[in-house]
Design a protein around this motif. Sequence first.
Motif, PDB file in Angstrom:
ATOM      1  N   HIS A  64       0.667  -1.352   0.378  1.00 32.17           N
ATOM      2  CA  HIS A  64      -0.112   0.069  -0.035  1.00 32.17           C
ATOM      3  C   HIS A  64       1.316   1.504  -0.088  1.00 32.17           C
ATOM      4  CE1 HIS A  64      -3.202  -1.748   0.422  1.00 32.17           C
ATOM      5  NE2 HIS A  64      -3.471  -2.629   1.543  1.00 32.17           N
ATOM      6  N   LEU A  65       1.530   1.573   0.875  1.00 28.12           N
ATOM      7  CA  LEU A  65       2.709   2.416   1.081  1.00 28.12           C
ATOM      8  C   LEU A  65       3.740   2.602  -0.233  1.00 28.12           C
ATOM      9  CD1 LEU A  65       4.269   4.202   3.248  1.00 28.12           C
ATOM     10  CD2 LEU A  65       5.147   2.168   3.649  1.00 28.12           C
ATOM     11  N   GLU A  66       3.624   1.171  -1.021  1.00 25.07           N
ATOM     12  CA  GLU A  66       4.748   1.874  -2.255  1.00 25.07           C
ATOM     13  C   GLU A  66       3.456   2.375  -3.517  1.00 25.07           C
ATOM     14  OE1 GLU A  66       6.300  -1.569  -4.189  1.00 25.07           O
ATOM     15  OE2 GLU A  66       7.730  -1.946  -2.015  1.00 25.07           O
ATOM     16  N   ASP A  67       2.739   1.597  -3.777  1.00 15.31           N
ATOM     17  CA  ASP A  67       1.182   1.888  -4.383  1.00 15.31           C
ATOM     18  C   ASP A  67       0.987   3.363  -3.967  1.00 15.31           C
ATOM     19  OD1 ASP A  67       2.052  -0.388  -5.457  1.00 15.31           O
ATOM     20  OD2 ASP A  67       0.754  -1.440  -5.312  1.00 15.31           O
ATOM     21  N   ILE A  68       0.242   3.559  -2.900  1.00 16.84           N
ATOM     22  CA  ILE A  68      -1.337   4.941  -2.581  1.00 16.84           C
ATOM     23  C   ILE A  68      -0.641   5.916  -3.384  1.00 16.84           C
ATOM     24  CG2 ILE A  68       0.743   5.884  -0.504  1.00 16.84           C
ATOM     25  CD1 ILE A  68      -2.870   5.580   0.017  1.00 16.84           C
ATOM     26  N   LEU A  69       0.650   6.788  -3.602  1.00 16.58           N
ATOM     27  CA  LEU A  69       0.710   7.954  -4.362  1.00 16.58           C
ATOM     28  C   LEU A  69       0.540   7.762  -5.940  1.00 16.58           C
ATOM     29  CD1 LEU A  69       1.827  10.743  -4.564  1.00 16.58           C
ATOM     30  CD2 LEU A  69       4.177  10.545  -4.544  1.00 16.58           C
ATOM     31  N   ARG A  70       0.759   6.285  -6.409  1.00 17.27           N
ATOM     32  CA  ARG A  70       0.561   6.587  -7.544  1.00 17.27           C
ATOM     33  C   ARG A  70      -0.890   6.861  -8.043  1.00 17.27           C
ATOM     34  NH1 ARG A  70       0.258   1.851 -10.252  1.00 17.27           N
ATOM     35  NH2 ARG A  70       0.862   0.721  -8.757  1.00 17.27           N
ATOM     36  N   VAL A  71      -1.250   5.719  -6.965  1.00 15.56           N
ATOM     37  CA  VAL A  71      -2.370   5.254  -7.321  1.00 15.56           C
ATOM     38  C   VAL A  71      -3.702   6.551  -7.264  1.00 15.56           C
ATOM     39  CG1 VAL A  71      -5.166   4.004  -6.393  1.00 15.56           C
ATOM     40  CG2 VAL A  71      -3.212   2.797  -6.416  1.00 15.56           C
ATOM     41  N   VAL A  72      -3.578   7.335  -6.071  1.00 14.14           N
ATOM     42  CA  VAL A  72      -3.900   8.367  -5.782  1.00 14.14           C
ATOM     43  C   VAL A  72      -3.982   9.305  -6.969  1.00 14.14           C
ATOM     44  CG1 VAL A  72      -4.532  10.760  -4.883  1.00 14.14           C
ATOM     45  CG2 VAL A  72      -4.575   8.411  -3.531  1.00 14.14           C
ATOM     46  N   GLU A  73      -3.228   9.849  -6.993  1.00 13.59           N
ATOM     47  CA  GLU A  73      -2.363  10.362  -8.967  1.00 13.59           C
ATOM     48  C   GLU A  73      -2.927   9.877  -9.926  1.00 13.59           C
ATOM     49  OE1 GLU A  73      -1.118  13.319  -8.802  1.00 13.59           O
ATOM     50  OE2 GLU A  73      -0.097  13.726  -6.768  1.00 13.59           O
ATOM     51  N   LYS A  74      -3.300   8.579 -10.144  1.00 13.01           N
ATOM     52  CA  LYS A  74      -3.852   8.405 -11.597  1.00 13.01           C
ATOM     53  C   LYS A  74      -5.431   8.455 -11.185  1.00 13.01           C
ATOM     54  CE  LYS A  74      -4.240   4.909 -14.895  1.00 13.01           C
ATOM     55  NZ  LYS A  74      -4.805   5.983 -15.951  1.00 13.01           N
ATOM     56  N   ALA A  75      -6.537   8.286  -9.926  1.00 11.37           N
ATOM     57  CA  ALA A  75      -7.439   8.629  -9.870  1.00 11.37           C
ATOM     58  C   ALA A  75      -7.684  10.451  -9.870  1.00 11.37           C
ATOM     59  CB  ALA A  75      -8.268   8.159  -8.857  1.00 11.37           C
ATOM     60  N   LEU A  76      -7.115  11.335  -9.680  1.00 16.46           N
ATOM     61  CA  LEU A  76      -7.256  12.808 -10.139  1.00 16.46           C
ATOM     62  C   LEU A  76      -7.146  12.738 -11.603  1.00 16.46           C
ATOM     63  CD1 LEU A  76      -5.019  14.214  -6.990  1.00 16.46           C
ATOM     64  CD2 LEU A  76      -7.896  13.862  -7.143  1.00 16.46           C
ATOM     65  N   LEU A 126      -4.823  -0.500   7.108  1.00 19.00           N
ATOM     66  CA  LEU A 126      -5.810   0.925   6.710  1.00 19.00           C
ATOM     67  C   LEU A 126      -4.955   2.050   6.952  1.00 19.00           C
ATOM     68  CD1 LEU A 126      -8.447  -0.607   8.894  1.00 19.00           C
ATOM     69  CD2 LEU A 126      -8.511   0.548   7.088  1.00 19.00           C
ATOM     70  N   VAL A 127      -4.201   2.428   8.173  1.00 18.41           N
ATOM     71  CA  VAL A 127      -2.666   2.887   8.317  1.00 18.41           C
ATOM     72  C   VAL A 127      -2.482   4.055   7.316  1.00 18.41           C
ATOM     73  CG1 VAL A 127      -0.768   3.676   9.733  1.00 18.41           C
ATOM     74  CG2 VAL A 127      -2.304   2.349  11.473  1.00 18.41           C
ATOM     75  N   VAL A 128      -1.577   2.867   6.331  1.00 20.47           N
ATOM     76  CA  VAL A 128      -1.648   3.724   5.571  1.00 20.47           C
ATOM     77  C   VAL A 128      -2.583   4.675   4.659  1.00 20.47           C
ATOM     78  CG1 VAL A 128      -0.607   3.301   2.367  1.00 20.47           C
ATOM     79  CG2 VAL A 128       0.477   1.973   4.896  1.00 20.47           C
ATOM     80  N   GLY A 129      -3.895   4.532   4.737  1.00 23.91           N
ATOM     81  CA  GLY A 129      -4.953   4.886   3.869  1.00 23.91           C
ATOM     82  C   GLY A 129      -4.922   6.568   4.420  1.00 23.91           C
ATOM     83  N   LEU A 130      -5.311   6.236   6.257  1.00 24.65           N
ATOM     84  CA  LEU A 130      -5.783   6.926   6.762  1.00 24.65           C
ATOM     85  C   LEU A 130      -4.198   8.126   7.587  1.00 24.65           C
ATOM     86  CD1 LEU A 130      -7.712   8.463   8.884  1.00 24.65           C
ATOM     87  CD2 LEU A 130      -6.671   6.909  10.685  1.00 24.65           C
ATOM     88  N   SER A 131      -3.603   8.066   6.686  1.00 24.92           N
ATOM     89  CA  SER A 131      -1.972   8.788   7.350  1.00 24.92           C
ATOM     90  C   SER A 131      -2.019   9.305   5.717  1.00 24.92           C
ATOM     91  CB  SER A 131      -1.017   7.804   7.508  1.00 24.92           C
ATOM     92  OG  SER A 131      -0.563   7.471   8.718  1.00 24.92           O
ATOM     93  N   PHE A 132      -2.545   8.720   4.707  1.00 28.68           N
ATOM     94  CA  PHE A 132      -2.094   9.481   3.617  1.00 28.68           C
ATOM     95  C   PHE A 132      -3.218  11.117   3.462  1.00 28.68           C
ATOM     96  CE2 PHE A 132      -2.576  10.202  -1.008  1.00 28.68           C
ATOM     97  CZ  PHE A 132      -1.187  10.472  -1.653  1.00 28.68           C
ATOM     98  N   ALA A 133      -4.507  10.379   3.462  1.00 33.08           N
ATOM     99  CA  ALA A 133      -5.422  10.990   3.603  1.00 33.08           C
ATOM    100  C   ALA A 133      -5.513  12.162   5.225  1.00 33.08           C
ATOM    101  CB  ALA A 133      -7.298  10.167   3.689  1.00 33.08           C
ATOM    102  N   LYS A 134      -4.921  12.137   5.739  1.00 35.05           N
ATOM    103  CA  LYS A 134      -4.983  12.660   6.503  1.00 35.05           C
ATOM    104  C   LYS A 134      -3.590  13.814   6.537  1.00 35.05           C
ATOM    105  CE  LYS A 134      -5.597  10.227  11.118  1.00 35.05           C
ATOM    106  NZ  LYS A 134      -4.658  10.671  12.615  1.00 35.05           N
ATOM    107  N   ALA A 135      -3.031  13.215   5.858  1.00 38.11           N
ATOM    108  CA  ALA A 135      -1.246  14.574   5.471  1.00 38.11           C
ATOM    109  C   ALA A 135      -2.635  15.267   4.263  1.00 38.11           C
ATOM    110  CB  ALA A 135      -0.471  13.510   4.797  1.00 38.11           C
ATOM    111  N   LEU A 136      -2.979  15.337   3.117  1.00 34.90           N
ATOM    112  CA  LEU A 136      -3.860  15.743   1.744  1.00 34.90           C
ATOM    113  C   LEU A 136      -4.590  16.645   2.807  1.00 34.90           C
ATOM    114  CD1 LEU A 136      -3.036  15.724  -0.742  1.00 34.90           C
ATOM    115  CD2 LEU A 136      -4.945  14.466  -1.390  1.00 34.90           C
TER     116      LEU A 136
END
Length: 343
Positions: A59-71, A96-106
């Motif tokens: 999740h940590l490796e993929d999350i930025l790429r996946v969110v950027e692609k969705a945007l 879950l912590v990976v998603g929540l931390s990313f979402a909080k930061a953004l």
Amino acid sequence: MTAAKLHPRNLLAIETSCDETAAAVLRNGKRLLSNIVASQVHIHREYGGIVPELASRHHLEDILRVVEKALIDAGTDRSGIDAIAVTQGPGLVGSLVVGLSFAKALAIARDIPLTGVNHLHAHVTSIFLQDRTPSFPYVGLVVSGGHTNLYIVKNFLSAELFGQTRDDAAGEAFDKVAKILGLEYPGGPIVSRLAEDGDPRAFAYPRARLPKTPFDFSFSGLKTSVLTSVRKMSEQGPLPLEDICASFQEAVVDVLVDKTLSAARHYGIREIVVSGGVATNSRLRAGMTEKAQKLGYEAYFPDPEFCTDNAGMVAVTGYHQINAGILLKDDADVYSKLPIDVL
Ligand code: KG4
Ligand code: ZN
């Protein structure tokens, strides 16, 4: 976090509860502009099931790429997002912590509202991504790798749990039977494919009715029965894989259909929504639709891409939570399980 801005135009949703890293953008609470899913299934397959430590790292490796692609697919960027919804639980804590931390930061960086979504609630309301939708209240059956739950879904924000599995979830039973038969993980897709060429009446596998708690489920006896029959048959020659898969699938489908429809009758509710990974099963879709029609009821299934884990469904629930002012505090945590009477 800032006060809720009602009716966010572009809502970004993030889902990382299990082994899918997913992000979606929902326009005005209804139109899905993008829905990206990066599945890790190929990573976990070689271990025969999900390895939580590997899931969170990926999740940590993929999350930025996946969110950027969705945007990008939604024709926007971080500055075009008005609110964020993220899965808060239940699920694998490290994931879950990976998603929540990313979402909080953004959310903090952009100073926009953030809401935490219950993954099961997202499954039962995923039907609102479709054009054809039920009216409240409806009976919601969530059938996935981790849950077999029956709800009365009252509105976008509340649902009452009245039935659940006592042991294995329906998807877990498919996965375990696949393992018994030497097939790959996840078992559902491959078992259902083999079942297409088999005889569903070849073996009389048990259906657990549980008369004292008729809306609960149990699939562990069925799994053991398959194991016993496989052990016996393997001494006699090659296994009739297609017949075993078809007979096992029929037993699961019979129980899911019968209990769901008798719950609908019991509560006087005529609309039923089936969601979760097992809801992609074509035999379940056909059996539920046909029997519901005979009783004058109506069964709804989200498209397969909205049945398996995705962020579009998180966006639907999240949109209504944000409009209701249900927001996360900056120190919010994830949860792996909830008390059974809470959705
Ligand atoms: O909802 P989901 O994608 O993830 C969870 O939240 O668990 O569901 C995954 C589960 C797995 O157990 C998988 O074997 C099962 O759904 N599944 C199926 C089918 N496709 C996936 N089960 C039966 N028939 C299918 N066609
Ligand atoms: Zn799920």
